[in-house]
Design a protein around this motif. Sequence first.
Motif: not given
Length: 69
Positions: A2-7
């Motif tokens: 997810s986008k949060d995990q990438k961040a």
Amino acid sequence: MSKDQKAVWGWALYDWANSAFATTVMAGFFPLFFKQYWSQGTDVNLSTAQLGIGNSFELVIMALLDRLI
């Protein structure tokens, strides 16, 4: 992923690399630079004491600024 995990992964890798860089510069290069340029011709014990006092003073300033911000 997810986008949060990438961040989170991006921040973690940045922090890891930045910590390695800062440690290398502060523990490896700065003492050599200090002794060769700022303390050239000074007794080894005196220059080591000056480096320790300078580092301590800098850490106190950082702690005080951290409390203010």
